[in-house]
Design an enzyme around this catalytic site. Sequence first.
Site, short mmCIF file in Angstrom:
data_model
loop_
_atom_site.label_atom_id
_atom_site.label_comp_id
_atom_site.label_asym_id
_atom_site.label_seq_id
_atom_site.Cartn_x
_atom_site.Cartn_y
_atom_site.Cartn_z
N GLU A 3 -62.65 -52.03 29.93
CA GLU A 3 -63.81 -52.41 29.11
C GLU A 3 -63.38 -53.23 27.89
O GLU A 3 -64.05 -54.17 27.48
CB GLU A 3 -64.56 -51.16 28.66
CG GLU A 3 -65.34 -50.49 29.78
CD GLU A 3 -65.94 -49.15 29.36
OE1 GLU A 3 -67.06 -48.84 29.80
OE2 GLU A 3 -65.27 -48.41 28.59
N ASP A 54 -90.37 -61.42 10.89
CA ASP A 54 -91.39 -62.43 10.65
C ASP A 54 -90.79 -63.63 9.94
O ASP A 54 -89.64 -63.59 9.47
CB ASP A 54 -92.55 -61.83 9.83
CG ASP A 54 -92.06 -61.22 8.53
OD1 ASP A 54 -91.55 -61.97 7.69
OD2 ASP A 54 -92.19 -59.99 8.36
#
Length: 730
Positions: free
Chosen positions: A615, A535
């Site tokens: 990777e 928030d």
Amino acid sequence: MAIYIDEQKKLFTLSTNNTSYQMMADKYLVLNHLYYGENIGQEDMSYLLDYQDRGFSGNPYEAGNERDYSLDSRPQEYSTNGVGDYRINSVSVINADGSDAADWRYVGYTTSKGKYAIPGMPALYGEEKDADTLIVELADKVTGLHAFLYYSVWEERDIITRCVKFVNQGTDAIVLTKAASMNLDLMSGDWELMHFHGRHNLERQMERVPLMRGKMTVESVRGASSHQHNPFAILCSKDTTEEAGPCYGTALVYSGNFSIEAEKDQMGQTRLTAGINSQRFSWTLEAGAEFWTPEAVMTYSSEGFEKMSSNFHHTFREHLCRGKYKHERRPVLINNWEATYFDFDKEKILNIAKGASELGVEMLVLDDGWFGKREGDVSGLGDWYVNTDKLEGGLKPIADGINAMGMKFGLWFEPECISEDSDLYRAHPDWAIQIPGRQPNRSRYQLILDMGREDVRDHLYERMTAILDSANIEYVKWDMNRHISDVYSAVLPKERQGEASHRYMLGLYDLLERLVSRYPDLLLEGCSGGGGRFDLGMLYYSPQIWCSDDTDAVERLSVQYGTSFCYPISAVGSHVSAVPNHQTGRITPVETRGTVAMAGSFGYELDLNLLSDGEKEEVKEQIKTFKKYYNLTHEGEYYRLTNPMENRLYAAWEFVSQDQSEALVHGMQILAQPSGPSIHIPVRGLKADAMYEVNGELVRSGRALMHGGLNFPRQTGDFKAVEFYLKEVK
Ligand code: DGJ
């Protein structure tokens, strides 16, 4: 000044580049809300007040025989309670005589340059040139309760911020039992409510529903803004799209219990209020005392959701986030949580850091488990002393070791919580929130400290600063892994127990403020079991917040999509984690996990040493790509090109540079389809007449790309990443 006042008419117009907001005190000194929408200059919109006598909607006494004057149908700027408006109240009280009436009448106003501040609470900030402030004073003449409605008008940003200060100017105590931050009455329009619900591991899922006759509420009473609902909502028309149509966004700068209520009344008018949840709230105002509500931030866009989001994103980055990392690129981090959970020692961590540093990672974050007797989640919280069995010599050797690799070092805390099996609890059981005579509800085995207590905060400050000063710690992840129940504060008298939840938040903000003032260069990342306190209140202290404990790239599509309506990319903590994913078991390619995580404050959460050579090469490239496009992704405009709540086959999103000369389109083929249809993705935000090179090959005009779109590549295999880089050819 962006504020225009017609003294005679008592007419107030707040004006931004593209919007107008208007209110007027009428002959009975009731403050009517007249208009919020497209810029209409300073025209008097009071002609819209067109009322009739309506049965069962009564009339204020002073209106005499004027039966068409009713508070029950008039658009109010800040709604009253108990005096004839039966719709959602902005305020409720217990007066000295036990009545609950609050009848607002206009008293006066003041204006000033610049932005107001709210004592002890987070709020947008700015210089004099950024905003103008209007304060309108209302009063209940009988009790002497005054409400000062604060408005700051951010002309360039199409933003209005609001809060209310209550002052008891009467002689008797008044108890506030509801105190909304904002009220918006819309006289016409057929509105839908968009809100962002969820749960742990799947936060901020967008839902759009037509308003029904009656009330609809999104809220939290969990002591945190919560995974379940976000303190942000949108009113939009049923035709509003990303690119067109009206919408009103409202967000609270608050991290505790909140409610956003919408009501479509008997006449089809709409009221929206937002503020502290009135459940679990009361606040006694002795004579002379004041109370401030949290801030609400509002924006209106007639050009759909993307303009609304853009208004919010830029404003929050510029006028809410603070500190060194407000605009500076944050270090690409590796967090050991999903790599080790509680099972680590110094060697293991240094080994993870080493592998990561070789691939270009810039900071290691040591997560839960480094302190006290913290072998699992049953014990140790509160004992903020380094566990030297795990970390021989304390934090300094590990921080130095990591610094020697050229990386920064960051650390996890969960300051607000306490394990019953901890020295802190054994010494101070009364510091934990619990109701005398009852066994408290446990969550993840833990209890929660009463942050409203000064002694608790002082203790935490002492412990955290001792740790932060003991080594070169440049980042803190501030976690909070349960919601509050059994609300009670041992330091409040029984008639003030209703203040405990809000005092908790004020205490939390106080501690955060003390820490960010002492360590202005410290990067804080907010967290609450993922995005349970995502928030604007937390964003004031921590410019990034861990978005979700669900790190699965496919799940993250809808979480990050919902989050983006209000919050900027820079706020979104997003990591590449291991496969099979620990939450879903899904296997996605590392490219795809990287592409999704790049729409956020980027990092890794796995042991990179365990990746294949291929990777690892991909991770190196990813980090380079993230840095290369950082300005574009974090300072540019963000566009949602698809809606992953509806489209389960493919997703795309876009970043466009402020000068529109560059764009990056990222996406995912979610599910492969043999012989599937062609997919064209119209991009947005380009200059129509400019020519753009797409991935160094095709050259087409902005117009063509925005209307015809890009060919979304069809690939075999699920969860495939897609990337287009568009560059203007001059
Ligand atoms: C919840 C957080 O969201 C995780 O990332 C991790 O920090 C754990 N808590 C640690 O307990």
